[in-house]
Write a protein that holds these residues in place. Structure first.
Motif, PDB file in Angstrom:
ATOM      1  N   ILE A 245       0.838  -1.211   0.000  1.00 13.75           N
ATOM      2  CA  ILE A 245       0.000   0.000   0.000  1.00 13.75           C
ATOM      3  C   ILE A 245       0.866   1.250   0.000  1.00 13.75           C
ATOM      4  CG2 ILE A 245      -1.649   1.348   1.362  1.00 13.75           C
ATOM      5  CD1 ILE A 245      -2.871  -1.311   2.294  1.00 13.75           C
ATOM      6  N   VAL A 246       1.884   1.256   0.856  1.00  8.35           N
ATOM      7  CA  VAL A 246       2.757   2.424   0.977  1.00  8.35           C
ATOM      8  C   VAL A 246       3.590   2.628  -0.284  1.00  8.35           C
ATOM      9  CG1 VAL A 246       4.760   3.343   2.227  1.00  8.35           C
ATOM     10  CG2 VAL A 246       2.866   2.330   3.501  1.00  8.35           C
ATOM     11  N   GLU A 247       4.062   1.529  -0.884  1.00  9.39           N
ATOM     12  CA  GLU A 247       5.029   1.615  -1.975  1.00  9.39           C
ATOM     13  C   GLU A 247       4.410   1.815  -3.357  1.00  9.39           C
ATOM     14  OE1 GLU A 247       8.818   1.100  -1.659  1.00  9.39           O
ATOM     15  OE2 GLU A 247       7.876   2.093   0.048  1.00  9.39           O
ATOM     16  N   ARG A 248       3.176   1.355  -3.553  1.00 10.61           N
ATOM     17  CA  ARG A 248       2.662   1.267  -4.922  1.00 10.61           C
ATOM     18  C   ARG A 248       2.535   2.617  -5.622  1.00 10.61           C
ATOM     19  NH1 ARG A 248      -3.175   1.587  -5.315  1.00 10.61           N
ATOM     20  NH2 ARG A 248      -4.089   2.128  -3.289  1.00 10.61           N
ATOM     21  N   LYS A 249       2.380   3.709  -4.868  1.00  9.17           N
ATOM     22  CA  LYS A 249       2.214   5.018  -5.503  1.00  9.17           C
ATOM     23  C   LYS A 249       3.499   5.832  -5.518  1.00  9.17           C
ATOM     24  CE  LYS A 249      -2.728   5.432  -4.507  1.00  9.17           C
ATOM     25  NZ  LYS A 249      -3.799   6.242  -3.860  1.00  9.17           N
ATOM     26  N   LYS A 250       4.584   5.280  -4.962  1.00  7.29           N
ATOM     27  CA  LYS A 250       5.843   6.008  -4.909  1.00  7.29           C
ATOM     28  C   LYS A 250       6.589   5.906  -6.237  1.00  7.29           C
ATOM     29  CE  LYS A 250       7.036   5.806   0.004  1.00  7.29           C
ATOM     30  NZ  LYS A 250       8.040   5.313   0.972  1.00  7.29           N
ATOM     31  N   GLU A 251       7.341   6.952  -6.546  1.00  2.75           N
ATOM     32  CA  GLU A 251       8.188   6.906  -7.729  1.00  2.75           C
ATOM     33  C   GLU A 251       9.526   6.242  -7.412  1.00  2.75           C
ATOM     34  OE1 GLU A 251       8.678  10.610  -9.615  1.00  2.75           O
ATOM     35  OE2 GLU A 251       6.558  10.906 -10.050  1.00  2.75           O
ATOM     36  N   ASN A 252      10.053   6.479  -6.212  1.00  2.85           N
ATOM     37  CA  ASN A 252      11.340   5.889  -5.819  1.00  2.85           C
ATOM     38  C   ASN A 252      11.097   4.724  -4.860  1.00  2.85           C
ATOM     39  OD1 ASN A 252      10.465   7.733  -3.781  1.00  2.85           O
ATOM     40  ND2 ASN A 252      12.526   7.738  -2.900  1.00  2.85           N
ATOM     41  N   GLN A 253      10.519   3.652  -5.408  1.00  3.22           N
ATOM     42  CA  GLN A 253      10.205   2.486  -4.590  1.00  3.22           C
ATOM     43  C   GLN A 253      11.472   1.776  -4.139  1.00  3.22           C
ATOM     44  OE1 GLN A 253       7.983   0.455  -7.576  1.00  3.22           O
ATOM     45  NE2 GLN A 253       6.002   1.209  -6.880  1.00  3.22           N
ATOM     46  N   PHE A 254      11.437   1.263  -2.907  1.00  7.71           N
ATOM     47  CA  PHE A 254      12.561   0.481  -2.396  1.00  7.71           C
ATOM     48  C   PHE A 254      12.771  -0.757  -3.266  1.00  7.71           C
ATOM     49  CE2 PHE A 254      13.696  -3.114   0.482  1.00  7.71           C
ATOM     50  CZ  PHE A 254      15.047  -2.821   0.557  1.00  7.71           C
ATOM     51  N   ILE A 255      11.689  -1.463  -3.585  1.00  6.20           N
ATOM     52  CA  ILE A 255      11.734  -2.541  -4.563  1.00  6.20           C
ATOM     53  C   ILE A 255      11.008  -2.053  -5.808  1.00  6.20           C
ATOM     54  CG2 ILE A 255      10.927  -4.866  -5.139  1.00  6.20           C
ATOM     55  CD1 ILE A 255      11.295  -5.674  -2.295  1.00  6.20           C
ATOM     56  N   ASP A 256      11.717  -1.973  -6.901  1.00  4.33           N
ATOM     57  CA  ASP A 256      11.138  -1.470  -8.148  1.00  4.33           C
ATOM     58  C   ASP A 256      10.255  -2.559  -8.772  1.00  4.33           C
ATOM     59  OD1 ASP A 256      10.502  -0.382 -10.558  1.00  4.33           O
ATOM     60  OD2 ASP A 256      12.536   0.269 -11.040  1.00  4.33           O
TER      61      ASP A 256
END
Length: 476
Positions: A245-256
């Motif tokens: 949930i936290v990562e899916r909208k980020k541009e600089n994801q920890f796991i791409d």
């Protein structure tokens, strides 16, 4: 750098030696605990914790280290990992307290997390085509061969020279590795985006992986139906959901997550996860041999010796198969052969001599399959990834190996433990045959996602390369 050229073999040897600092030397501690306990006078519990810490820290940091290698340089991170290996080994040699021992093992884990994805990335950026596939075969020699021989080599050194010599030799190997790769080219990623590190994603991911590690390593002791284990499983699921949930909208994801749009990579990583689950059933066979057949730990180790040598031989065969027929066929064949081999050890109804022959043959057969699978799988994983994402992609691939083995270990030992009270022979047989479920899942993902001509310079291979480039271009 292409397939040939002065220094190529030197670089390969240097990279393999870097891999051995973890798989052959750091892992040797799993077989020298009694000797270390007697010498250092620390508790068995402390030694067990310090032994598991290296794998734990490697699993926790391998993805973030892969991402750092993409940004800061693959050669640079390999050197960081090798320097940390020296520091950890020096601390172990001089250790006289539990604190130093545990700290040293944690440092060795971080060292491995740096070395594994960074060396794979160096191979991708410095070798092409058949040269890359050959280098990956030797990289697999280091990981599979080193891991398979660690108990024997570590035990021999500890017995005849003293356990500290394991880490003295490791330092010498590390220095030699650093010398051999000093001239390897560091290809800078010109178009990589400079972004802030995703600390929230890393922290949530670390918590999730830590919980999963506790479940797979301690679930049997806690009891799989205990409130603690159920709470941990619920916590792992909840943390994973929060992470997505936290990562899916980020541009600089920890796991791409965009790299999983490349089907060949997805097929390779997921099948690698389940293939390591297949191999984890070796623990059930070893436990059964000692509990029900009266074998010593050394004798059960000898049963698996053929597995190691078969893997080492078949890794190069798998490379040649990759070059002649593409990755899909050897990957599928490798999984099937490995499953047949491991399943042979489920013949617990046989008398001792017949069982020893069948089990040895089974492990040997499984080694043929694993070796056949190794190079096509790794090549498929890294060959199709844009250059600026190879580090993190390699980290995820290696993390899948560790998690797959842990997952397979927890499931098979749980089945064995549940059925143990009724009939130990039946319990071992069913526990081993769980590997068929893992195999079916691996075969499905290979069949669906890996291209028929993957690894060949043919039409399908070219199309995949173009798709990879398009993905990279769309993100810049």
């Amino acid at each position: 750098m292409g397939e040939s050229g002065q220094g190529t073999n030197k670089f390969i040897v240097g990279i393999v030696l870097a891999v051995l600092t973890f798989w052959l030397f750091a892992q040797s501690m799993t077989n020298i605990i009694p000797v270390m306990q007697k010498d250092l006078g620390v508790s068995l519990g402390t030694l067990n914790i310090s032994t598991s810490l290296t794998a734990l820290f490697s699993g926790l940091f391998i993805v973030v280290a892969g991402g750092i290698s993409d940004r800061s340089g693959r050669k640079k991170l390999t050197y960081v990992g090798l320097l940390l290996s020296i520091v950890g080994s020096l601390m172990l040699i001089a250790s006289s307290s539990a604190t130093v021992l545990i700290t040293a093992r944690a440092i060795q884990g971080i060292s491995a997390a740096c070395i594994m994805p960074a060396t794979l990335s160096l191979i991708r950026s410095n070798f092409d085509g058949k040269g890359r596939q050959r280098a990956l075969s030797f990289w697999s020699f280091g990981s599979w061969g080193g891991g398979g021989l660690t108990a024997i080599v570590g035990g021999a050194v500890a017995t005849y020279m003293g356990w500290r010599w394991i880490f003295i030799i490791s330092i010498a190997i590390t220095l030699l590795s650093m010398f051999l790769i000093k001239d390897i080219k560091e290809k800078k990623i010109e178009n990589i985006r400079k972004e802030k590190f995703d600390f929230p994603g890393f922290i949530i991911f670390t918590i999730a992986i830590l919980i999963v590690n506790i479940i797979v390593t301690q679930g049997q002791d806690f009891g799989w139906d205990s409130m603690l284990t159920i709470t941990l499983i619920a916590g792992a699921i909840a943390t994973t959901i929060i992470f997505f949930i936290v990562e899916r909208k980020k541009e600089n994801q920890f796991i791409d997550f965009s790299i999983f749009k490349i089907g060949a990579y997805t097929g390779s990583v997921v099948s690698n996860f389940f293939q390591n689950g297949i191999f984890a059933t070796v623990v059930v066979t070893n436990t059964y041999g000692q509990m029900a057949r009266g074998f010593t730990s050394f004798q059960t180790g000898l049963l698996t010796l053929g597995n190691v040598f078969a893997i080492l031989v078949m890794i190069r065969v798998g490379e040649k198969m990759l070059q002649k027929m593409g990755a899909k066929k050897p990957m599928l064949m490798g999984i099937v052969i490995a499953t047949i081999g491991m399943s042979m050890t489920a013949m617990t109804f046989l008398p001792n001599l017949a069982y020893i022959i069948v089990a040895f043959t089974g492990f040997l057969t499984a080694g043929v399959g694993i070796g056949m699978y190794a190079t096509p799988s790794i090549d498929t994983a890294i060959a199709n990834i844009p250059h600026d994402k190879v580090g993190i992609a390699s980290g995820i691939y290696k993390m899948a190996s560790s998690l797959g083995y842990g997952f397979g270990l927890s499931i098979t030992t749980a089945v064995f433990g549940v059925l143990l009270a009724s009939n130990i022979h039946l319990a071992a047989s069913i526990g081993v045959l769980v590997n068929i479920v893992f195999a079916v899942m691996a075969l499905i993902f290979i069949a669906k996602f890996v291209h028929r001509n993957e690894g060949l310079e043919g039409e399908s291979y070219t199309k995949t390369k173009e798709a990879s480039k398009s993905l990279a271009a769309s993100q810049n």
